[in-house]
Design an enzyme around this catalytic site. Structure first.
Site, PDB file in Angstrom:
ATOM      1  N   GLU A 102       0.788  -1.137  -0.249  1.00 32.62           N
ATOM      2  CA  GLU A 102      -0.077  -0.015   0.051  1.00 32.62           C
ATOM      3  C   GLU A 102       0.822   1.219   0.018  1.00 32.62           C
ATOM      4  O   GLU A 102       1.964   1.301   0.553  1.00 32.62           O
ATOM      5  CB  GLU A 102      -0.890   0.117   1.143  1.00 32.62           C
ATOM      6  CG  GLU A 102      -2.139  -0.886   1.300  1.00 32.62           C
ATOM      7  CD  GLU A 102      -1.859  -2.042   2.237  1.00 32.62           C
ATOM      8  OE1 GLU A 102      -0.877  -1.935   3.010  1.00 32.62           O
ATOM      9  OE2 GLU A 102      -2.595  -2.929   1.840  1.00 32.62           O
ATOM     10  N   TYR A 114       7.676   2.341  -7.885  1.00 30.98           N
ATOM     11  CA  TYR A 114       6.986   0.870  -8.115  1.00 30.98           C
ATOM     12  C   TYR A 114       6.584   0.955  -9.352  1.00 30.98           C
ATOM     13  O   TYR A 114       6.663  -0.260  -9.734  1.00 30.98           O
ATOM     14  CB  TYR A 114       5.700   0.923  -6.903  1.00 30.98           C
ATOM     15  CG  TYR A 114       6.073   1.001  -5.455  1.00 30.98           C
ATOM     16  CD1 TYR A 114       7.161   0.540  -5.104  1.00 30.98           C
ATOM     17  CD2 TYR A 114       5.409   1.929  -4.452  1.00 30.98           C
ATOM     18  CE1 TYR A 114       7.649   0.746  -3.729  1.00 30.98           C
ATOM     19  CE2 TYR A 114       5.616   1.889  -3.165  1.00 30.98           C
ATOM     20  CZ  TYR A 114       6.752   1.320  -2.597  1.00 30.98           C
ATOM     21  OH  TYR A 114       7.187   1.682  -1.466  1.00 30.98           O
TER      22      TYR A 114
HETATM   23  C1  LIG Z   1      10.440   6.209  -2.170  1.00 28.75           C
HETATM   24  C2  LIG Z   1      12.038   6.198  -1.625  1.00 28.75           C
HETATM   25  C3  LIG Z   1      12.214   4.676  -0.974  1.00 28.75           C
HETATM   26  C4  LIG Z   1      12.789   6.165  -2.828  1.00 28.75           C
HETATM   27  O1  LIG Z   1      14.263   5.637  -2.494  1.00 28.75           O
HETATM   28  P1  LIG Z   1      15.630   5.967  -3.586  1.00 28.75           P
HETATM   29  O2  LIG Z   1      16.519   5.133  -3.166  1.00 28.75           O
HETATM   30  O3  LIG Z   1      15.926   7.575  -3.519  1.00 28.75           O
HETATM   31  O4  LIG Z   1      14.810   5.543  -4.902  1.00 28.75           O
HETATM   32  P2  LIG Z   1      15.792   5.353  -6.264  1.00 28.75           P
HETATM   33  O5  LIG Z   1      17.137   6.278  -6.178  1.00 28.75           O
HETATM   34  O6  LIG Z   1      16.059   3.865  -6.479  1.00 28.75           O
HETATM   35  O7  LIG Z   1      14.685   5.679  -7.434  1.00 28.75           O
HETATM   36  C5  LIG Z   1      14.488   4.837  -8.237  1.00 28.75           C
HETATM   37  C6  LIG Z   1      13.148   5.625  -9.231  1.00 28.75           C
HETATM   38  O8  LIG Z   1      12.151   5.801  -8.240  1.00 28.75           O
HETATM   39  C7  LIG Z   1      11.494   7.174  -8.597  1.00 28.75           C
HETATM   40  N1  LIG Z   1      11.824   8.219  -7.509  1.00 28.75           N
HETATM   41  C8  LIG Z   1      12.555   7.986  -6.555  1.00 28.75           C
HETATM   42  N2  LIG Z   1      12.425   9.291  -5.986  1.00 28.75           N
HETATM   43  C9  LIG Z   1      11.824  10.031  -6.415  1.00 28.75           C
HETATM   44  C10 LIG Z   1      11.306  11.311  -6.368  1.00 28.75           C
HETATM   45  N3  LIG Z   1      11.835  12.194  -5.263  1.00 28.75           N
HETATM   46  N4  LIG Z   1      10.456  12.107  -7.144  1.00 28.75           N
HETATM   47  C11 LIG Z   1      10.098  11.057  -8.311  1.00 28.75           C
HETATM   48  N5  LIG Z   1      10.365  10.071  -8.651  1.00 28.75           N
HETATM   49  C12 LIG Z   1      11.262   9.398  -7.581  1.00 28.75           C
HETATM   50  C13 LIG Z   1      12.172   7.327  -9.958  1.00 28.75           C
HETATM   51  O9  LIG Z   1      11.272   6.618 -10.852  1.00 28.75           O
HETATM   52  C14 LIG Z   1      13.668   6.734  -9.625  1.00 28.75           C
HETATM   53  O10 LIG Z   1      13.987   6.351 -11.046  1.00 28.75           O
HETATM   54  P3  LIG Z   1      15.090   7.676 -11.715  1.00 28.75           P
HETATM   55  O11 LIG Z   1      16.119   8.080 -10.556  1.00 28.75           O
HETATM   56  O12 LIG Z   1      15.707   6.673 -12.760  1.00 28.75           O
HETATM   57  O13 LIG Z   1      14.157   8.957 -12.194  1.00 28.75           O
HETATM   58  C15 LIG Z   1      12.728   7.323  -0.796  1.00 28.75           C
HETATM   59  O14 LIG Z   1      12.357   8.474  -1.373  1.00 28.75           O
HETATM   60  C16 LIG Z   1      12.053   7.374   0.750  1.00 28.75           C
HETATM   61  O15 LIG Z   1      12.822   6.462   1.563  1.00 28.75           O
HETATM   62  N6  LIG Z   1      11.067   7.987   0.943  1.00 28.75           N
HETATM   63  C17 LIG Z   1      10.263   8.047   2.146  1.00 28.75           C
HETATM   64  C18 LIG Z   1       9.958   6.770   2.772  1.00 28.75           C
HETATM   65  C19 LIG Z   1       8.698   6.268   1.712  1.00 28.75           C
HETATM   66  O16 LIG Z   1       7.821   7.170   1.314  1.00 28.75           O
HETATM   67  N7  LIG Z   1       8.621   5.137   1.520  1.00 28.75           N
HETATM   68  C20 LIG Z   1       7.547   4.306   0.779  1.00 28.75           C
HETATM   69  C21 LIG Z   1       6.390   4.021   1.497  1.00 28.75           C
HETATM   70  S1  LIG Z   1       5.168   3.250   0.553  1.00 28.75           S
END
Ligand SMILES: CC(C)(COP(=O)(O)OP(=O)(O)OC[C@H]1O[C@@H](n2cnc3c(N)ncnc32)[C@H](O)[C@@H]1OP(=O)(O)O)[C@@H](O)C(=O)NCCC(=O)NCCS
Length: 144
Positions: A102, A114
């Site tokens: 979710e 995702y």
């Molecule tokens: C969401 C989260 C887990 C992403 O982690 P991350 O290691 O920065 O993500 P990645 O570097 O692997 O990014 C992979 C893809 O995700 C998407 N993405 C990640 N961060 C993004 C942002 N700030 N805005 C838009 N797209 C984003 C993009 O598609 C990205 O691909 P790209 O870099 O080629 O554009 C991180 O921002 C986080 O911890 N957020 C807070 C906790 C949270 O919301 N968890 C999910 C709960 S359901």
């Protein structure tokens, strides 16, 4: 994830979520929950500091992701993407056919992550998040 990682996981959890799980909840996952499957990412250049984790429950042939988080200093480095791909490969070897989770309707970074990995939206849980009554989007990924 082992008990030695809980403190670090909890630090990341507090930095990432407005309503973080308690440290005790993570401890219970490791010690008391046979369904729980957690992976952590460590930084070897910072004395194995925990920089990310994913939690899930493996139930029959489904993997339910409970939480994914990346430390703010390590975002946009591909860590979440890599971690979730490793989760997919690992649970597939354990007989898992589908992964579900979710996500808050407003959480565009997570939804984009995702979708990039092939998850698709299938359903909404109305008012699922009690802190602001926000809807949850239900997402699935087929592993076959
Ligand atoms: C969401 C989260 C887990 C992403 O982690 P991350 O290691 O920065 O993500 P990645 O570097 O692997 O990014 C992979 C893809 O995700 C998407 N993405 C990640 N961060 C993004 C942002 N700030 N805005 C838009 N797209 C984003 C993009 O598609 C990205 O691909 P790209 O870099 O080629 O554009 C991180 O921002 C986080 O911890 N957020 C807070 C906790 C949270 O919301 N968890 C999910 C709960 S359901």
């Amino acid at each position: 994830m082992g008990l030695q990682h809980i403190e670090g996981v909890w630090e990341v959890e507090k930095l990432c979520f407005t309503t973080p799980w308690s440290k005790e909840s993570f401890e219970k996952e490791v010690t008391d929950n046979n369904f729980a499957f957690y992976l952590v990412v460590l930084d070897p250049q910072k004395e194995d500091k925990v920089v990310a984790y994913v939690g899930s429950w493996l139930i029959l042939d489904e993997c339910h992701i409970t939480n994914v988080a990346v430390h703010p200093e390590y975002k946009r480095l591909g860590i979440a993407c890599g971690l979730l791909k490793i989760l997919q490969d690992t649970v597939k070897l354990r007989g898992i056919l589908r992964i579900t989770l979710e996500v808050r309707k407003s959480n565009d970074p997570a939804k984009d992550l995702y979708k990039k990995l092939g998850f698709y939206e299938e359903g909404i849980r109305k008012g699922y998040y009690s802190d602001n009554n926000e809807d949850a989007i239900i997402m699935w990924l087929n592993l076959s």
